[in-house]
Scaffold this active site. Structure first.
Site, PDB file in Angstrom:
ATOM      1  N   GLU A  14       0.804  -1.235   0.000  1.00  0.00           N
ATOM      2  CA  GLU A  14       0.000   0.000   0.000  1.00  0.00           C
ATOM      3  C   GLU A  14       0.832   1.278   0.000  1.00  0.00           C
ATOM      4  OE1 GLU A  14      -2.829  -0.437   3.221  1.00  0.00           O
ATOM      5  OE2 GLU A  14      -3.411  -2.408   2.508  1.00  0.00           O
TER       6      GLU A  14
ATOM      7  N   HIS B  14     -10.440  -6.451  -1.720  1.00  0.00           N
ATOM      8  CA  HIS B  14     -11.472  -6.350  -0.682  1.00  0.00           C
ATOM      9  C   HIS B  14     -12.713  -5.735  -1.348  1.00  0.00           C
ATOM     10  CE1 HIS B  14      -8.871  -7.348   2.667  1.00  0.00           C
ATOM     11  NE2 HIS B  14      -7.969  -6.492   2.227  1.00  0.00           N
TER      12      HIS B  14
ATOM     13  N   ASP C  66     -12.202 -10.643  -0.013  1.00  0.00           N
ATOM     14  CA  ASP C  66     -13.398 -10.857   0.811  1.00  0.00           C
ATOM     15  C   ASP C  66     -14.507  -9.991   0.235  1.00  0.00           C
ATOM     16  OD1 ASP C  66     -12.471  -8.391   1.818  1.00  0.00           O
ATOM     17  OD2 ASP C  66     -11.916  -9.204   3.768  1.00  0.00           O
TER      18      ASP C  66
END
Ligand code: G3I
Length: 354
Positions: A149, A232, A263
């Protein structure tokens, strides 16, 4: 005629039960893809957790145990215990281990962030950290998220102690990231080295910035092997065509892609169950399509979910319990429609070489 129908339906039932009997892990092995889950060491004492994990997945990644705050709690102290337990678990069950992560703007210990180190001191600290951690797991961790990130939403570099506050003084722009990759490569030349980020799955300004960096790194011989796309899915549905195009452009650079933190969050009731049961089907379709988009590119070599049971997931914590139920198993370790969807996608895919 009746005998023929009976025989045909018996064969069908046999085939169906054979398919149903396969674990996700068997389906993934058969398809030739790595299927992983992020793991928290706290739960390794729970038999339902460990038996599901070992049965259903062929890869694990410590969710937090290899992050700076956990593994390097004081300047001269490394705490390998929790991450070692996960690695041992993986070895005992013939699973691969992804390492996460060596350089990140957050989840750093206070001694580091409040230490007022100079660029030179930080540079030494980062080098030594990478050398120590990657060296400790040499030959046991097959792939590392070296940097996590580093980009903001619009493609700017994120401010951090490593980049510009004060930064490790490795030169301009993404040079500090390149430096981390070189150090990781020196510590374990056989490990695959990944750049991992959130919201870089589709073609947009952020993934363009990561693409430019990856291309430059390949041209300059920086030892990067792959891109981790976290995936995500917190809102809405992902644009699968855009994801396919994006994966393709990275793999054309000679890189692998791993889907690293998949997810799919749903609105939940007070008990953490999907408030609208029809959402479970919608969730399953997203899991199915993401599995397919990875399977269809031979250089997309791993698919990993961020946890595996709704009993334990960062989503509830992140959304103040308004969302959750994001994973493949419910909180009683029962498989959800999403589990069947991934399994079907894997079973339907022609086997490929790993
Ligand atoms: O669950 C406890 C709660 O009981 C307690 O009251 C609270 C107090 O702080 O902590 C809660 O635990 C937190 C946990 O997330 C919940 O899932 C921890 O403090 C917090 O440190 C932990 O954060 C981790 C986060 O990264 C920061 O390191 C999450 O475990 C982890 O899932 C998350 O993972 C990141 C990836 O590394 C990078 N990509 C995004 C992903 C999700 O944020």
């Amino acid at each position: 005629m009746r005998t023929m129908i009976k025989t045909a339906s018996a064969v069908f039932l046999l085939a169906a039960s054979w398919c149903a009997a396969q674990s996700l892990r068997e389906a993934a092995d058969r398809a030739g893809i790595l299927l992983g889950a992020a793991v928290n060491v706290r739960h390794l004492t729970e038999p339902a957790y460990t038996s599901t994990l070992a049965r259903e997945f062929n890869m694990v990644e410590p969710e937090d145990a290899m992050k700076w705050r956990d593994i390097h709690p004081a300047e001269k102290t490394f705490d390998f215990g929790p991450a070692d337990r996960i690695v041992e678990f993986a070895q005992n069950h013939g699973m691969k281990v992804r390492g996460h992560t060596l350089l990140w703007a957050t989840h750093n210990p206070e001694w580091l962030t409040q230490g007022k180190y100079t660029r030179e001191q930080l540079s030494v600290l980062l080098h030594d950290h990478i050398n120590e951690v990657v060296g400790h797991y040499r030959g046991r961790v097959f792939a590392w998220d070296v940097v996590n990130e580093a980009f903001e939403e619009h493609g700017w570099l994120r401010k951090s102690i490593w980049y510009d506050q004060p930064g490790i003084g490795a030169g301009k722009h993404t040079d500090y990231i390149a430096q981390a990759f070189r150090w990781a490569h020196q510590a374990d030349p056989s490990a695959l080295l990944f750049y991992n980020d959130a919201e870089i799955e589709q073609v947009d300004r952020k993934s363009n910035a990561v693409y430019k960096m990856a291309k430059r790194f390949k041209q300059r011989g920086v030892p990067i092997d792959g891109i981790g796309m976290q995936m995500h899915v917190l809102h809405g549905a992902p644009n699968i065509a855009s994801i396919a195009t994006n994966i393709a452009r990275f793999t054309k650079l000679g890189l692998q892609v791993h889907i690293t933190e998949l997810d799919v969050a749903l609105p939940v009731d007070g008990e953490g169950k999907a408030s609208n049961p029809s959402d479970l089907q919608r969730q399953a379709e997203i899991y199915r399509e993401i599995s397919r988009v990875c399977l269809q590119n031979p250089r997309c070599t791993a698919l990993q979910t961020w946890g595996f049971t709704d009993k334990y997931s960062w989503i509830g914590w992140e959304t103040h319990r308004t969302k959750g139920a994001a994973l493949l198993f419910d909180s009683q370790y029962q498989p959800k429609p999403s589990y069947d969807a991934i399994k079907q996608a894997l079973m339907q895919w022609p086997r490929r070489q790993r």
